[in-house]
Write a protein that holds these residues in place. Structure first.
Motif, mmCIF file in Angstrom:
data_model
loop_
_atom_site.group_PDB
_atom_site.id
_atom_site.type_symbol
_atom_site.label_atom_id
_atom_site.label_comp_id
_atom_site.label_asym_id
_atom_site.label_seq_id
_atom_site.Cartn_x
_atom_site.Cartn_y
_atom_site.Cartn_z
ATOM 1 N N ARG A 25 28.221 114.183 -39.317
ATOM 2 C CA ARG A 25 27.592 112.928 -39.752
ATOM 3 C C ARG A 25 26.106 113.138 -40.011
ATOM 4 N NH1 ARG A 25 29.834 107.959 -37.948
ATOM 5 N NH2 ARG A 25 27.952 106.948 -38.690
ATOM 6 N N ARG A 29 24.427 112.876 -43.640
ATOM 7 C CA ARG A 29 23.472 111.785 -43.822
ATOM 8 C C ARG A 29 22.151 112.333 -44.362
ATOM 9 N NH1 ARG A 29 22.033 106.734 -42.830
ATOM 10 N NH2 ARG A 29 19.821 106.456 -42.464
ATOM 11 N N HIS A 33 21.127 111.511 -48.297
ATOM 12 C CA HIS A 33 19.988 110.604 -48.461
ATOM 13 C C HIS A 33 18.820 111.297 -49.158
ATOM 14 C CE1 HIS A 33 20.989 106.786 -46.281
ATOM 15 N NE2 HIS A 33 22.030 107.542 -46.004
ATOM 16 N N ARG A 36 19.794 111.639 -52.837
ATOM 17 C CA ARG A 36 19.914 110.293 -53.407
ATOM 18 C C ARG A 36 18.523 109.742 -53.764
ATOM 19 N NH1 ARG A 36 22.599 106.062 -49.240
ATOM 20 N NH2 ARG A 36 24.130 107.720 -49.231
ATOM 21 N N PRO A 329 28.642 105.369 -49.570
ATOM 22 C CA PRO A 329 28.613 105.175 -48.123
ATOM 23 C C PRO A 329 29.881 105.673 -47.429
ATOM 24 C CG PRO A 329 29.007 103.083 -49.238
ATOM 25 C CD PRO A 329 28.714 104.090 -50.304
ATOM 26 N N VAL A 330 30.984 105.707 -48.160
ATOM 27 C CA VAL A 330 32.238 106.187 -47.568
ATOM 28 C C VAL A 330 32.218 107.714 -47.480
ATOM 29 C CG1 VAL A 330 34.746 106.272 -47.840
ATOM 30 C CG2 VAL A 330 33.500 104.173 -48.385
ATOM 31 N N GLU A 332 29.643 109.552 -47.272
ATOM 32 C CA GLU A 332 28.640 109.919 -46.264
ATOM 33 C C GLU A 332 29.233 109.924 -44.855
ATOM 34 O OE1 GLU A 332 25.093 107.440 -46.353
ATOM 35 O OE2 GLU A 332 24.759 107.871 -44.226
ATOM 36 N N ARG A 333 30.152 109.013 -44.589
ATOM 37 C CA ARG A 333 30.749 108.944 -43.237
ATOM 38 C C ARG A 333 32.024 109.773 -43.112
ATOM 39 N NH1 ARG A 333 27.323 104.781 -44.927
ATOM 40 N NH2 ARG A 333 26.011 104.204 -43.174
ATOM 41 N N ALA A 334 32.782 109.871 -44.202
ATOM 42 C CA ALA A 334 34.092 110.537 -44.110
ATOM 43 C C ALA A 334 33.998 112.036 -44.388
ATOM 44 C CB ALA A 334 35.065 109.891 -45.094
ATOM 45 N N ALA A 375 28.082 101.231 -55.858
ATOM 46 C CA ALA A 375 26.914 102.118 -55.947
ATOM 47 C C ALA A 375 27.205 103.305 -56.874
ATOM 48 C CB ALA A 375 26.518 102.610 -54.558
ATOM 49 N N GLU A 378 26.828 102.383 -60.521
ATOM 50 C CA GLU A 378 25.424 102.183 -60.842
ATOM 51 C C GLU A 378 24.709 103.506 -61.157
ATOM 52 O OE1 GLU A 378 22.620 98.905 -58.966
ATOM 53 O OE2 GLU A 378 22.842 100.607 -57.641
ATOM 54 N N ARG B 144 25.030 94.074 -57.042
ATOM 55 C CA ARG B 144 25.404 94.922 -58.178
ATOM 56 C C ARG B 144 26.316 94.233 -59.181
ATOM 57 N NH1 ARG B 144 26.070 98.256 -53.722
ATOM 58 N NH2 ARG B 144 24.194 99.480 -53.357
ATOM 59 N N VAL B 187 35.833 104.169 -40.944
ATOM 60 C CA VAL B 187 34.685 104.300 -41.845
ATOM 61 C C VAL B 187 33.985 102.943 -41.958
ATOM 62 C CG1 VAL B 187 33.940 104.878 -44.174
ATOM 63 C CG2 VAL B 187 35.779 106.180 -43.113
ATOM 64 N N MET B 191 30.065 102.218 -40.977
ATOM 65 C CA MET B 191 29.098 101.629 -41.905
ATOM 66 C C MET B 191 28.484 100.371 -41.303
ATOM 67 S SD MET B 191 31.426 102.274 -45.321
ATOM 68 C CE MET B 191 30.566 101.226 -46.478
#
Lengths: 478, 257
Positions: A25, A29, A33, A36, A329-330, A332-334, A375, A378, B144, B187, B191
């Motif tokens: 993690r 992270r 980041h 990004r 974000p998924v 980043e955690r998974a 995200a 975008e 968004r 997850v 978050m």
């Protein structure tokens, strides 16, 4: 596409382990980041980014609409420049073509440039089966290969490793593959890079055959393009006698003018650089300069099937920049491994199920590996509406067999919701029984999944509509 | 102006105070608010979970129910985005040109609450009073899809007594994501924990957003962890006034008339 990894669980189960791995993690992270934020700054420098992005999407769409034309144009140009073009319908055919080409040279070793297409088809494993050893020469791919690991990111395959882990991998296994790590090597990035440089240099100088992918194939001249940061790719492209490039059919762009758009979009999106350090282009073969033999293997492997899907086809615009991974974000955690594919992150969640189908547990779970936060869409430099494709693929999954409980529950909910009377009656029943509603639901399924970390909201004594109907208003209600 | 309030099924059933606050706020600003009882759900859960075929009757119901209003206001960025982005898609797919027409008629009149306040009523100071330290979480669909931009924070900055703090990592998803919360609970919770850590680091006593569904997920985590911060829909902040800081009046039946 390469098969599902053996024993690969569905995404939620694989991701659960990752969320509990604090080192992973932290590594992810920090890395995501950093890149990004840098990407955002690099993109903000250009006033015309929105226009470039629209142009990138338009060029890709136009090319895909006339893909047959541009591929044949590219084939003719490559052939005219002294290269040979091979067409591979699937992974097996592509692997067989490459293996035969290598065997024809009499060699048993190849050096490889980082390439997603060859990972997608499992080329290294296929070559190993016929006694050919493939050496990865991209630094991160080398770390993955030496660690007998799997890549977890498109651009930075060893993103899940920190430098101490990399030092240990180098110390342990470099010697088995060639020049060993120097005695007393520390985990300083400079020392690690030097060890890799010495190890790889020996491979570059010895290799007679190289295998690459390509970022782009310019149809008008039959020119292949590789963009990279390390220069290791250029060593592979120039030193060996034979070069074999395995390229997905969606990589073609019509002209050099079109290429110009992508050479701006790709580096800023991917490494947050204005221009990548090395851009190599080659057209067939040239006497006295570079490889004497050049083979282009054009790979379909499910791409024409994706092209036939009106919603899914935008996936083929992808230029593999990995901006969507870095902002997700998924992911980043998974972590990347949870996606069970060489294509992780948001793009993997739409690409893998389209390439492999949704019959396996992991592939059927991938379209759901997203909170639909948007995200990814975008930041996508070619404007792939990843959430739209995810929802589209979810529909395909729910139309398959199974999902009995879920389908029944949502059908019932739909039946209630489509009639205000039924909806109001159910709401009233819920309010009447509110005293016995638990804040936790220990039953298996969605209730337990919610309640493991969250309380349910308490149901109010009166719904809004009941309050509204009893409200003393001159306007009245309808 | 005759405003049709599309409250959403989540707010109607679980968060009636958000609805009461929205009514009080809009009436205070001179709108003639109606809540047509034929309304149910926008169909987002079905659509996003892969049951888009079941959404058509809900799309039809919405278009018929709200056809006659000057404006349709919803205190949810997420449900607003579902209507704006996906109702036309669902209508197109139905093959019924009448439905596509009905959706096309109602669509331009649909506004998320803060959008309606700033763009249509052209108010950025709604005369609210809320003496608290507040962090604003721009939910993903507000940010968004609806592109609310700085409308919510502009409104909050003009609330008397309110101290708006910067939320670190504000634009990152809270992990709710509808059925994502139960299909990928680990997850989702990871978050949510990060979002709450960021919110708590600001010293705010209220975490506010334009979507109660995201706040249901975050509030559920706070409740389980006995956290100090509380969640509140932005409508309930904007409806609070000096004479009625706790909203006792607007929640009472007919009392504010």
């Amino acid at each position: 596409m390469n098969a599902v990894p053996l024993g690969m669980p569905a995404f939620p189960a694989a991701a659960r382990d990752a969320t509990r791995n604090t080192t992973l993690r932290r590594n992810l992270r920090h890395a995501t980041h950093t890149i990004r934020d840098r990407r955002a700054a690099a993109v903000a420098e250009l006033d015309d980014w929105a226009g470039l992005r629209a142009a990138g999407a338009a060029v890709k769409d136009q090319t895909l609409r006339h893909l047959d034309h541009y591929l044949e144009q590219a084939e003719a140009a490559v052939t005219a420049a002294g290269g040979q073009v091979h067409w591979a319908a699937d992974a097996d055919e592509a692997n067989r073509i490459v293996a035969d080409l290598v065997r024809a040279t009499g060699e048993t070793e190849v050096v490889k440039i980082k390439s997603m297409a060859t990972q997608e088809i499992g080329l290294n494993e296929a070559l190993a089966e016929v006694g050919i050893t493939a050496y990865e020469t991209d630094l991160a791919e080398l770390i993955v290969q030496l660690g007998e690991d799997r890549p977890s990111h498109i651009l930075v395959p060893a993103i899940h490793r920190n430098r101490t882990e990399i030092r240990d991998i180098f110390r342990k296994t470099m010697g088995e593959w060639g020049i060993p790590a120097p005695e007393g090597m520390s985990d300083e990035p400079r020392e690690l890079a030097e060890a890799a440089r010495l190890h790889l240099r020996e491979k570059f100088l010895r290799a007679k055959v190289a295998v690459s992918g390509a970022n782009f194939l310019v149809a008008e001249t039959g020119t292949l393009v590789v963009v990279e940061s390390e220069g290791n790719g250029r060593m592979c492209l120039t030193l060996p006698e034979t070069l074999i490039s395995v390229v997905g059919i969606e990589k073609v762009v019509p002209t050099w003018r079109d290429l110009e758009v992508f050479l701006q979009l790709l580096p800023r999106s991917s490494t947050a650089e204005r221009m990548n350090p090395y851009t190599s282009t080659w057209t067939g073969v040239t006497d006295g300069d570079g490889p004497r033999e050049f083979h282009l293997v054009l790979l379909d492997n499910g791409r024409t099937k994706i092209l036939a899907d009106e919603v899914g086809r935008q996936t083929l615009r992808c230029i593999r920049c990995s901006a969507c991974l870095n902002v997700c974000p998924v992911y980043e955690r998974a972590g990347g491994h949870a996606y069970g594919s060489v294509y992780p992150g948001p793009i993997g969640a739409i690409l893998t199920p389209q390439l492999r189908g949704t019959t396996s547990e992991i592939d059927a779970s991938l379209p759901y590996a997203s909170s639909l936060c948007g995200a990814c869409y975008e930041v996508c430099p070619v404007a792939i509406d990843i959430p739209e494709v995810l929802v589209h693929l979810r529909e395909k999954v729910t139309e398959q067999r199974g999902h009995v409980v879920e389908r029944a529950a949502l059908r019932a909910a739909g039946w209630v919701m489509r009639d205000p009377k039924r909806y109001t009656a159910l709401q009233r029943a819920a309010v009447r029984t509110r005293a016995v509603h638990p804040r936790k639901v220990p039953l298996p399924g969605w209730g337990k999944a919610w309640s493991a970390t969250r309380d349910l909201p308490a149901l109010p004594a009166e719904s809004f509509r009941t309050w509204w109907q009893h409200r003393d208003t001159p306007g009245g209600t309808t | 102006m005759r405003v049709g309030l599309f409250l959403t099924c989540v707010n109607d059933t679980l968060y009636p105070r958000t609805g009461q606050a929205t009514v009080a706020l809009l009436e205070r600003l001179g709108c003639d608010v109606d809540f047509p009882l034929a309304q149910t759900c926008c169909g987002q859960m079905h659509w996003n979970t892969g049951y888009g075929r079941q959404v058509e009757p809900l799309v039809r119901g919405f278009a018929e129910t709200f056809a006659g209003y000057d404006a349709v206001v919803t205190p949810s960025g997420s449900c607003g985005a579902m209507i704006r982005d996906n109702h036309p898609r669902a209508a197109a797919r139905s093959g019924d040109p009448g439905l596509a027409d009905a959706v096309a008629q109602v669509m331009p009149k649909v506004y998320e609450l803060t959008e309606f306040l700033v763009d249509v009523l052209q108010v950025t100071d709604v005369g609210a009073y809320f003496p608290h330290r507040v962090a604003y979480h721009p939910t993903c669909h507000s940010l968004r899809l609806m592109r609310l931009g700085d409308r919510p924070t502009t409104l909050l900055r003009n609330v008397r007594g309110l101290e708006l703090v910067d939320l670190p990592g504000a634009e990152e998803c809270c992990g709710f994501g509808g059925t994502f919360a139960v299909k990928n609970p680990d997850v989702s919770a990871a978050m949510g924990a990060d979002k709450l850590r960021n919110a708590e680091s600001t010293g705010a006593d209220v975490l506010c957003a334009a979507d109660n569904s995201c706040l249901m997920h975050l509030g559920g985590m706070i409740s389980r962890r006995k956290g100090a911060i509380r969640t509140l829909h932005i409508a309930e902040i904007l409806a609070a006034t000096e004479t009625d800081p706790e909203g006792a009046m607007w929640a009472r039946t007919g009392a504010h008339r």
